[in-house]
Scaffold this motif. Structure first.
Motif, mmCIF file in Angstrom:
data_model
loop_
_atom_site.group_PDB
_atom_site.id
_atom_site.type_symbol
_atom_site.label_atom_id
_atom_site.label_comp_id
_atom_site.label_asym_id
_atom_site.label_seq_id
_atom_site.Cartn_x
_atom_site.Cartn_y
_atom_site.Cartn_z
ATOM 1 N N ASN A 244 0.792 -1.229 0.000
ATOM 2 C CA ASN A 244 0.000 0.000 0.000
ATOM 3 C C ASN A 244 0.831 1.290 0.000
ATOM 4 O O ASN A 244 0.434 2.276 -0.636
ATOM 5 C CB ASN A 244 -0.947 0.006 1.195
ATOM 6 N N PRO A 245 1.968 1.358 0.710
ATOM 7 C CA PRO A 245 2.730 2.617 0.700
ATOM 8 C C PRO A 245 3.103 3.090 -0.707
ATOM 9 O O PRO A 245 3.082 4.297 -0.973
ATOM 10 C CB PRO A 245 3.971 2.274 1.536
ATOM 11 N N CYS B 45 1.165 -8.286 -6.915
ATOM 12 C CA CYS B 45 1.548 -7.555 -5.698
ATOM 13 C C CYS B 45 0.453 -7.802 -4.659
ATOM 14 O O CYS B 45 -0.515 -7.025 -4.538
ATOM 15 C CB CYS B 45 1.714 -6.072 -6.000
ATOM 16 N N ARG B 46 0.588 -8.870 -3.912
ATOM 17 C CA ARG B 46 -0.527 -9.406 -3.127
ATOM 18 C C ARG B 46 -0.817 -8.667 -1.825
ATOM 19 O O ARG B 46 -1.813 -8.937 -1.166
ATOM 20 C CB ARG B 46 -0.274 -10.888 -2.837
ATOM 21 N N ASP B 47 0.056 -7.724 -1.453
ATOM 22 C CA ASP B 47 -0.170 -6.993 -0.209
ATOM 23 C C ASP B 47 -0.994 -5.727 -0.417
ATOM 24 O O ASP B 47 -1.329 -5.029 0.547
ATOM 25 C CB ASP B 47 1.169 -6.628 0.448
ATOM 26 N N ILE B 48 -1.308 -5.405 -1.655
ATOM 27 C CA ILE B 48 -2.084 -4.195 -1.946
ATOM 28 C C ILE B 48 -3.555 -4.439 -1.614
ATOM 29 O O ILE B 48 -4.111 -5.489 -1.945
ATOM 30 C CB ILE B 48 -1.915 -3.803 -3.427
ATOM 31 N N THR B 49 -4.194 -3.460 -0.977
ATOM 32 C CA THR B 49 -5.584 -3.627 -0.531
ATOM 33 C C THR B 49 -6.487 -2.536 -1.129
ATOM 34 O O THR B 49 -6.025 -1.614 -1.805
ATOM 35 C CB THR B 49 -5.672 -3.575 1.003
ATOM 36 N N ASP B 50 -7.770 -2.651 -0.815
ATOM 37 C CA ASP B 50 -8.773 -1.718 -1.334
ATOM 38 C C ASP B 50 -8.473 -0.264 -0.972
ATOM 39 O O ASP B 50 -8.720 0.646 -1.771
ATOM 40 C CB ASP B 50 -10.157 -2.083 -0.786
ATOM 41 N N GLU B 51 -7.980 -0.057 0.213
ATOM 42 C CA GLU B 51 -7.752 1.304 0.694
ATOM 43 C C GLU B 51 -6.918 2.124 -0.283
ATOM 44 O O GLU B 51 -7.291 3.245 -0.671
ATOM 45 C CB GLU B 51 -7.066 1.270 2.062
ATOM 46 N N SER B 52 -5.789 1.583 -0.695
ATOM 47 C CA SER B 52 -4.888 2.341 -1.562
ATOM 48 C C SER B 52 -5.424 2.447 -2.989
ATOM 49 O O SER B 52 -5.260 3.482 -3.651
ATOM 50 C CB SER B 52 -3.494 1.712 -1.563
ATOM 51 N N LEU C 171 -6.078 5.854 -5.169
ATOM 52 C CA LEU C 171 -5.441 6.038 -6.480
ATOM 53 C C LEU C 171 -6.484 6.367 -7.548
ATOM 54 O O LEU C 171 -6.285 7.261 -8.375
ATOM 55 C CB LEU C 171 -4.669 4.779 -6.874
ATOM 56 N N ALA C 172 -7.600 5.626 -7.536
ATOM 57 C CA ALA C 172 -8.659 5.860 -8.524
ATOM 58 C C ALA C 172 -9.213 7.278 -8.416
ATOM 59 O O ALA C 172 -9.512 7.921 -9.428
ATOM 60 C CB ALA C 172 -9.780 4.846 -8.340
ATOM 61 N N THR C 173 -9.308 7.778 -7.209
ATOM 62 C CA THR C 173 -9.808 9.135 -7.000
ATOM 63 C C THR C 173 -8.785 10.172 -7.450
ATOM 64 O O THR C 173 -9.129 11.166 -8.111
ATOM 65 C CB THR C 173 -10.152 9.352 -5.518
ATOM 66 N N ALA C 174 -7.514 9.932 -7.124
ATOM 67 C CA ALA C 174 -6.459 10.895 -7.459
ATOM 68 C C ALA C 174 -6.204 10.977 -8.965
ATOM 69 O O ALA C 174 -5.875 12.045 -9.488
ATOM 70 C CB ALA C 174 -5.169 10.519 -6.732
ATOM 71 N N CYS C 175 -6.357 9.845 -9.660
ATOM 72 C CA CYS C 175 -6.045 9.794 -11.101
ATOM 73 C C CYS C 175 -7.310 9.587 -11.929
ATOM 74 O O CYS C 175 -7.292 8.907 -12.965
ATOM 75 C CB CYS C 175 -5.039 8.679 -11.381
ATOM 76 N N GLU C 176 -8.401 10.152 -11.483
ATOM 77 C CA GLU C 176 -9.693 9.883 -12.115
ATOM 78 C C GLU C 176 -9.759 10.344 -13.568
ATOM 79 O O GLU C 176 -10.491 9.776 -14.376
ATOM 80 C CB GLU C 176 -10.820 10.524 -11.318
ATOM 81 N N PHE C 177 -8.978 11.345 -13.934
ATOM 82 C CA PHE C 177 -9.027 11.851 -15.307
ATOM 83 C C PHE C 177 -7.937 11.257 -16.205
ATOM 84 O O PHE C 177 -8.040 11.359 -17.425
ATOM 85 C CB PHE C 177 -8.894 13.379 -15.303
ATOM 86 N N CYS D 71 -3.962 -9.764 -7.197
ATOM 87 C CA CYS D 71 -3.965 -8.923 -5.994
ATOM 88 C C CYS D 71 -5.120 -9.433 -5.133
ATOM 89 O O CYS D 71 -6.264 -8.959 -5.240
ATOM 90 C CB CYS D 71 -4.150 -7.447 -6.370
ATOM 91 N N LEU D 72 -4.830 -10.399 -4.321
ATOM 92 C CA LEU D 72 -5.866 -11.200 -3.681
ATOM 93 C C LEU D 72 -6.662 -10.459 -2.622
ATOM 94 O O LEU D 72 -7.718 -10.943 -2.189
ATOM 95 C CB LEU D 72 -5.241 -12.457 -3.073
ATOM 96 N N ASN D 73 -6.183 -9.286 -2.196
ATOM 97 C CA ASN D 73 -6.916 -8.510 -1.193
ATOM 98 C C ASN D 73 -7.839 -7.468 -1.814
ATOM 99 O O ASN D 73 -8.451 -6.677 -1.094
ATOM 100 C CB ASN D 73 -5.923 -7.823 -0.241
ATOM 101 N N ILE D 74 -7.924 -7.471 -3.131
ATOM 102 C CA ILE D 74 -8.813 -6.538 -3.821
ATOM 103 C C ILE D 74 -10.227 -7.111 -3.837
ATOM 104 O O ILE D 74 -10.436 -8.283 -4.139
ATOM 105 C CB ILE D 74 -8.310 -6.297 -5.256
ATOM 106 N N SER D 75 -11.207 -6.254 -3.552
ATOM 107 C CA SER D 75 -12.601 -6.717 -3.485
ATOM 108 C C SER D 75 -13.518 -5.802 -4.311
ATOM 109 O O SER D 75 -13.050 -4.962 -5.087
ATOM 110 C CB SER D 75 -13.074 -6.769 -2.029
ATOM 111 N N ASN D 76 -14.820 -5.946 -4.114
ATOM 112 C CA ASN D 76 -15.805 -5.200 -4.887
ATOM 113 C C ASN D 76 -15.632 -3.691 -4.779
ATOM 114 O O ASN D 76 -15.866 -2.954 -5.746
ATOM 115 C CB ASN D 76 -17.218 -5.570 -4.420
ATOM 116 N N SER D 77 -15.263 -3.220 -3.615
ATOM 117 C CA SER D 77 -15.183 -1.768 -3.410
ATOM 118 C C SER D 77 -14.147 -1.120 -4.333
ATOM 119 O O SER D 77 -14.351 -0.003 -4.820
ATOM 120 C CB SER D 77 -14.860 -1.453 -1.947
#
Length: 409
Positions: free
Chosen positions: A252-253, A273-280, A284-290, A300-306
């Motif tokens: 996530n960092p 990169c399996r340690d990356i989670t929904d939070e980050s 990122l999606a918000t910061a690079c929305e355009f 990335c096994l910790n990624i979910s619906n959110s």
């Protein structure tokens, strides 16, 4: 009225009427490569002019032929001696060839030596010492090369802005230090599989090279959050493509740093990169929305619906998305599309091995997306060929028998 025909004695030869510069102007107006080749067949003078004006050459030649080519194509800017993996020729490009190139093609700006596995540091040192105008060098999969040769290139080619080192497994942080010191204009750097590169090397690199636009460190297993964070902060305004496939130390960092600094990011590869989670990912999606267009996060096994919902909602220009093997993602991720007013820009979607996604979820996607060109649904048991009506322009990969787009590689 009949056309008057001049007597033979009064005709004018074009070679007598036009200067070399005027003939070069004629050559410059020819658009196709074939027409330019035909230009040189008129006579020896036109061949000489065509040769001196030629800027790009793809060749298979030994040192003697290269010497003749250097004499003929004195103003050459691009030389491609690359070999294919499947069709190598023996003995291939050698150190002797590189010495001839360094001595004979002084104007060279682009040199491609990909898969030339016979060359060593001796030949690459000659390139570094002889081609001070070089701007782009591809030595991918030249596995005998070490720091010695590449440090010489960095020292002797200060105008370098593109360097391909994929598969050069002996390269270490010393090369990045030399680039930082001598090549401030580096914009594109391929380091895939250079497993000796570390966070320290990346930190050193961006102290001097702060305009990097494209960085491929796929499979650089010793790179972690410290190195990526250094790159994102130093190259905040320039970085557009970052590839981190199978860099298992990334977490996530790194993503949070990209979200904070890199507002122009267009392509991000973080598969494996399996340690990356929904939070980050959501930040990122918000910061690079355009800007974000291509995102690969398979395994990335910790990624979910959110995360997927946030990407589909926020990233207005997303074109290619890979969430393969993210087994927690389900149809619920597509619920956000129900209230979406504008159409999705998505062209490529890979959801292979996502067993919780069914035809219901994909149906919602198709209702809001008329640009989808490729859909990978391998090992999705609840999506079948007969269950949905896919548009004719969309290739659907059910079994792995379709070639995959290379946008997310």
């Amino acid at each position: 009225m009949a056309t008057e025909v001049l007597p033979l004695s009064e005709t004018v030869c074009i070679n007598d009427a036009l200067t070399d510069d005027e003939l070069r102007s004629v050559l410059a107006k020819l658009e196709s490569d074939q027409d330019k080749e035909l230009f040189g067949l008129v006579c020896k003078r036109w061949l000489r002019l065509q040769s001196t004006d030629r800027k790009k050459l793809f060749a298979r030649a030994g040192p003697h032929m290269l010497e003749r080519m250097a004499a003929r194509f004195s103003q050459l800017l691009e030389l491609d001696l690359s070999q294919s993996v499947s069709r190598s020729f023996y003995p291939g490009v050698t150190d002797s060839d590189l010495s001839v190139i360094a001595d004979g093609f002084k104007c060279l700006k682009v040199l491609n030596l990909q898969n030339c596995k016979g060359i060593t540091d001796k030949g690459i040192v000659a390139i570094g010492n002889g081609l001070s105008s070089l701007q782009s060098l591809d030595i991918s999969y030249c596995r005998k090369l070490t720091d010695k040769g590449l440090v010489a290139v960095a020292s002797g080619c200060p105008k370098l802005h593109s360097l391909h080192l994929a598969g050069c497994r002996l390269v270490t942080d010393k090369v990045l230090q030399a680039l930082s010191k001598n090549c401030p204009n580096i914009e594109e750097l391929w380091l895939q599989g250079c497993s000796n590169i570390t966070d320290s090397g990346l930190s050193d690199l961006v102290r001097g090279c702060r305009g990097i636009k494209f960085l491929d460190i796929n499979k650089c297993s010793n790179v972690g959050d410290i190195g990526v964070s250094s790159v994102s902060e130093a190259c905040a305004t320039s970085l557009k493509t970052l590839k981190l496939l199978d860099c298992y130390k990334i977490g996530n960092p790194s993503i949070l740093s990209l979200a904070r600094f890199c507002k122009n990011l267009e392509t991000l590869i973080i598969g494996g990169c399996r340690d990356i989670t929904d939070e980050s990912i959501q930040l990122l999606a918000t910061a690079c929305e355009f800007t974000l267009k291509n995102l690969r996060m398979d395994w990335c096994l910790n990624i979910s619906n959110s995360s997927l919902s946030c990407i589909l909602t926020k990233c207005r220009n997303i074109e290619a998305l890979d969430i393969g093997c993210c087994e927690e993602v389900s149809d619920d991720a597509f619920e956000c599309l129900t209230s979406r007013q504008s159409s999705l820009t998505l062209k490529v979607l890979k959801i292979n091995n996502c067993p919780k996604i069914t035809e219901a979820g994909i149906g919602r996607l198709l209702d809001k997306c008329n640009s989808l060109e490729y859909l990978d649904v391998r090992s999705c048991p609840h999506i079948t060929e007969s269950g949905l009506q896919f548009p004719d322009y969309c290739r659907v990969n059910f079994t792995g028998n379709l070639s995959e787009p290379d946008v997310l590689l």
